[in-house]
Motif scaffolding. Sequence first.
Motif, PDB file in Angstrom:
ATOM      1  N   TRP A  53       0.829  -1.209   0.000  1.00 54.08           N
ATOM      2  CA  TRP A  53       0.000   0.000   0.000  1.00 54.08           C
ATOM      3  C   TRP A  53       0.868   1.265   0.000  1.00 54.08           C
ATOM      4  CZ3 TRP A  53      -1.373  -4.515   2.245  1.00 54.08           C
ATOM      5  CH2 TRP A  53      -2.639  -5.025   1.949  1.00 54.08           C
ATOM      6  N   GLY A  54       2.187   1.093  -0.160  1.00 59.74           N
ATOM      7  CA  GLY A  54       3.090   2.235  -0.115  1.00 59.74           C
ATOM      8  C   GLY A  54       3.201   2.822   1.274  1.00 59.74           C
ATOM      9  N   LEU A  55       3.027   1.991   2.305  1.00 58.82           N
ATOM     10  CA  LEU A  55       3.035   2.453   3.690  1.00 58.82           C
ATOM     11  C   LEU A  55       4.141   1.756   4.467  1.00 58.82           C
ATOM     12  CD1 LEU A  55      -0.828   2.280   4.317  1.00 58.82           C
ATOM     13  CD2 LEU A  55       0.517   4.321   3.777  1.00 58.82           C
ATOM     14  N   ASN A  64      -7.743  -2.683  10.179  1.00 62.17           N
ATOM     15  CA  ASN A  64      -8.366  -3.991  10.063  1.00 62.17           C
ATOM     16  C   ASN A  64      -8.110  -4.587   8.687  1.00 62.17           C
ATOM     17  OD1 ASN A  64     -10.597  -6.099   9.803  1.00 62.17           O
ATOM     18  ND2 ASN A  64     -10.933  -5.362  11.888  1.00 62.17           N
ATOM     19  N   LEU A  65      -7.808  -5.876   8.672  1.00 61.38           N
ATOM     20  CA  LEU A  65      -7.592  -6.558   7.398  1.00 61.38           C
ATOM     21  C   LEU A  65      -8.782  -6.386   6.462  1.00 61.38           C
ATOM     22  CD1 LEU A  65      -5.908  -9.987   8.258  1.00 61.38           C
ATOM     23  CD2 LEU A  65      -5.037  -8.266   6.680  1.00 61.38           C
ATOM     24  N   LEU A  66      -9.990  -6.359   7.045  1.00 60.57           N
ATOM     25  CA  LEU A  66     -11.192  -6.237   6.232  1.00 60.57           C
ATOM     26  C   LEU A  66     -11.323  -4.855   5.607  1.00 60.57           C
ATOM     27  CD1 LEU A  66     -13.721  -8.125   8.547  1.00 60.57           C
ATOM     28  CD2 LEU A  66     -12.422  -9.026   6.609  1.00 60.57           C
ATOM     29  N   ASP A  67     -10.599  -3.869   6.161  1.00 60.38           N
ATOM     30  CA  ASP A  67     -10.589  -2.537   5.559  1.00 60.38           C
ATOM     31  C   ASP A  67      -9.571  -2.443   4.424  1.00 60.38           C
ATOM     32  OD1 ASP A  67     -12.504  -1.682   7.365  1.00 60.38           O
ATOM     33  OD2 ASP A  67     -11.010  -0.972   8.811  1.00 60.38           O
ATOM     34  N   LEU A  68      -8.539  -3.286   4.488  1.00 63.22           N
ATOM     35  CA  LEU A  68      -7.478  -3.248   3.471  1.00 63.22           C
ATOM     36  C   LEU A  68      -7.756  -4.196   2.318  1.00 63.22           C
ATOM     37  CD1 LEU A  68      -4.351  -3.245   5.829  1.00 63.22           C
ATOM     38  CD2 LEU A  68      -5.300  -1.284   4.598  1.00 63.22           C
ATOM     39  N   LEU A  69      -8.401  -5.320   2.614  1.00 61.10           N
ATOM     40  CA  LEU A  69      -8.620  -6.365   1.624  1.00 61.10           C
ATOM     41  C   LEU A  69     -10.108  -6.639   1.452  1.00 61.10           C
ATOM     42  CD1 LEU A  69      -5.903  -8.826   2.958  1.00 61.10           C
ATOM     43  CD2 LEU A  69      -5.678  -7.329   0.975  1.00 61.10           C
ATOM     44  N   VAL A  70     -10.503  -6.963   0.226  1.00 56.37           N
ATOM     45  CA  VAL A  70     -11.886  -7.291  -0.079  1.00 56.37           C
ATOM     46  C   VAL A  70     -11.933  -8.686  -0.681  1.00 56.37           C
ATOM     47  CG1 VAL A  70     -13.924  -6.686  -1.446  1.00 56.37           C
ATOM     48  CG2 VAL A  70     -12.486  -4.875  -0.476  1.00 56.37           C
ATOM     49  N   SER A  71     -12.886  -9.496  -0.227  1.00 53.71           N
ATOM     50  CA  SER A  71     -13.026 -10.847  -0.762  1.00 53.71           C
ATOM     51  C   SER A  71     -14.497 -11.169  -0.989  1.00 53.71           C
ATOM     52  CB  SER A  71     -12.422 -11.880   0.194  1.00 53.71           C
ATOM     53  OG  SER A  71     -12.631 -13.189  -0.311  1.00 53.71           O
ATOM     54  N   THR A  72     -14.778 -11.764  -2.146  1.00 57.49           N
ATOM     55  CA  THR A  72     -16.118 -12.263  -2.431  1.00 57.49           C
ATOM     56  C   THR A  72     -16.145 -13.787  -2.324  1.00 57.49           C
ATOM     57  OG1 THR A  72     -15.611 -12.313  -4.806  1.00 57.49           O
ATOM     58  CG2 THR A  72     -16.668 -10.327  -3.936  1.00 57.49           C
ATOM     59  N   ASP A  73     -15.060 -14.342  -1.797  1.00 57.05           N
ATOM     60  CA  ASP A  73     -14.935 -15.794  -1.642  1.00 57.05           C
ATOM     61  C   ASP A  73     -15.670 -16.213  -0.363  1.00 57.05           C
ATOM     62  OD1 ASP A  73     -14.216 -18.433  -1.603  1.00 57.05           O
ATOM     63  OD2 ASP A  73     -12.052 -18.101  -1.697  1.00 57.05           O
ATOM     64  N   GLU A  74     -16.997 -16.198  -0.423  1.00 57.93           N
ATOM     65  CA  GLU A  74     -17.807 -16.437   0.771  1.00 57.93           C
ATOM     66  C   GLU A  74     -17.591 -17.835   1.352  1.00 57.93           C
ATOM     67  OE1 GLU A  74     -21.855 -15.566  -0.010  1.00 57.93           O
ATOM     68  OE2 GLU A  74     -21.492 -13.449  -0.494  1.00 57.93           O
ATOM     69  N   GLU A  75     -17.366 -18.814   0.484  1.00 59.04           N
ATOM     70  CA  GLU A  75     -17.171 -20.186   0.961  1.00 59.04           C
ATOM     71  C   GLU A  75     -15.921 -20.299   1.833  1.00 59.04           C
ATOM     72  OE1 GLU A  75     -16.605 -24.761  -0.757  1.00 59.04           O
ATOM     73  OE2 GLU A  75     -17.075 -23.104  -2.120  1.00 59.04           O
ATOM     74  N   TYR A  92      -6.142 -21.497   5.703  1.00 56.94           N
ATOM     75  CA  TYR A  92      -7.329 -21.193   4.908  1.00 56.94           C
ATOM     76  C   TYR A  92      -6.963 -20.212   3.792  1.00 56.94           C
ATOM     77  CZ  TYR A  92      -9.635 -23.206   8.984  1.00 56.94           C
ATOM     78  OH  TYR A  92     -10.015 -24.036  10.007  1.00 56.94           O
ATOM     79  N   PRO A  93      -6.918 -20.650   2.524  1.00 56.31           N
ATOM     80  CA  PRO A  93      -6.621 -19.732   1.408  1.00 56.31           C
ATOM     81  C   PRO A  93      -7.881 -18.982   0.980  1.00 56.31           C
ATOM     82  CG  PRO A  93      -6.807 -21.970   0.594  1.00 56.31           C
ATOM     83  CD  PRO A  93      -7.001 -22.049   2.087  1.00 56.31           C
ATOM     84  N   ILE A  94      -7.748 -17.677   0.778  1.00 55.42           N
ATOM     85  CA  ILE A  94      -8.882 -16.835   0.398  1.00 55.42           C
ATOM     86  C   ILE A  94      -8.449 -15.909  -0.731  1.00 55.42           C
ATOM     87  CG2 ILE A  94     -10.572 -15.138   1.211  1.00 55.42           C
ATOM     88  CD1 ILE A  94      -9.983 -16.139   4.067  1.00 55.42           C
ATOM     89  N   ARG A  95      -9.224 -15.851  -1.806  1.00 59.54           N
ATOM     90  CA  ARG A  95      -8.948 -14.914  -2.893  1.00 59.54           C
ATOM     91  C   ARG A  95      -9.355 -13.513  -2.450  1.00 59.54           C
ATOM     92  NH1 ARG A  95      -5.400 -15.844  -6.449  1.00 59.54           N
ATOM     93  NH2 ARG A  95      -6.391 -14.230  -7.725  1.00 59.54           N
ATOM     94  N   VAL A  96      -8.467 -12.545  -2.649  1.00 58.30           N
ATOM     95  CA  VAL A  96      -8.739 -11.177  -2.203  1.00 58.30           C
ATOM     96  C   VAL A  96      -8.322 -10.174  -3.271  1.00 58.30           C
ATOM     97  CG1 VAL A  96      -8.500 -11.716   0.263  1.00 58.30           C
ATOM     98  CG2 VAL A  96      -6.476 -11.024  -1.058  1.00 58.30           C
ATOM     99  N   GLU A  97      -8.851  -8.964  -3.122  1.00 60.48           N
ATOM    100  CA  GLU A  97      -8.434  -7.831  -3.933  1.00 60.48           C
ATOM    101  C   GLU A  97      -8.188  -6.655  -3.006  1.00 60.48           C
ATOM    102  OE1 GLU A  97     -11.343  -6.952  -6.904  1.00 60.48           O
ATOM    103  OE2 GLU A  97     -10.783  -8.642  -8.184  1.00 60.48           O
ATOM    104  N   TRP A  98      -7.358  -5.711  -3.459  1.00 58.81           N
ATOM    105  CA  TRP A  98      -7.121  -4.502  -2.682  1.00 58.81           C
ATOM    106  C   TRP A  98      -6.758  -3.372  -3.631  1.00 58.81           C
ATOM    107  CZ3 TRP A  98      -3.869  -8.586  -3.077  1.00 58.81           C
ATOM    108  CH2 TRP A  98      -2.553  -8.346  -3.493  1.00 58.81           C
TER     109      TRP A  98
END
Length: 218
Positions: A53-55, A64-75, A92-98
């Motif tokens: 994030w250049g930080l 919070n991780l949920l503020d930095l990363l977004v995931s639609t991998d509900e399963e 637990y592997p989860i596909r994310v975007e940021w």
Amino acid sequence: MTIASDEWADLRQELAVWRNRFLRLLDRSPAPTAISRTDGSLVITNPAFSALWGLTPGQVRDRNLLDLLVSTDEESLLKLSEGLRHGRRFRYPIRVEWNAQGVTRAGQLTVAPVSDEVLTRTLLMAFLHPDPMAHGTDPNPAQALSPKEARILELVASGATSALIARSVALTVDGVNYHLARLCRMLKVPNRTALVAKAYVLGLLHPTSWPPDSQEGR
């Protein structure tokens, strides 16, 4: 078996020593890594993680991780939630975007529950694996590096000072600092530590060269 108070004190001290050693290794790791509470609030991140994030690590602490990363991998998110509730120790592997500085990136976040033996609580260790082929990812900056800058980057990763680098690449100290400033602007990082971390993440420094040889360039 009851542990005497002095034995317990010695045990806590030994655990603290190993904890500090782990934190030093984490700080130098080229893999973007974070440790969070089970609610996602970040406790520790290494430079490679925050550099995405250049930080710096201090700038993302308590976010919070949920503020930095977004995931639609509900399963996968459901499996992680179930695993935490039942105390399962799996990865637990989860596909994310940021989004970093206006660029959308993607990758895989691998989350592993771990126990903090000193504070007797469960934490989450998260490893972020950016996908270099994902949409929105910047072109490989290796194409913009001159051979001299590539060498300077290697020497910075080895722990060499500007003076030592200058002697190695036949530049003045000001010349070295100019190239370092250009590299920081190119990779959108604030300092040398973040520069080296992001260079590992982007593949500009080969992972097999870690940990660096602190004698290189001396």
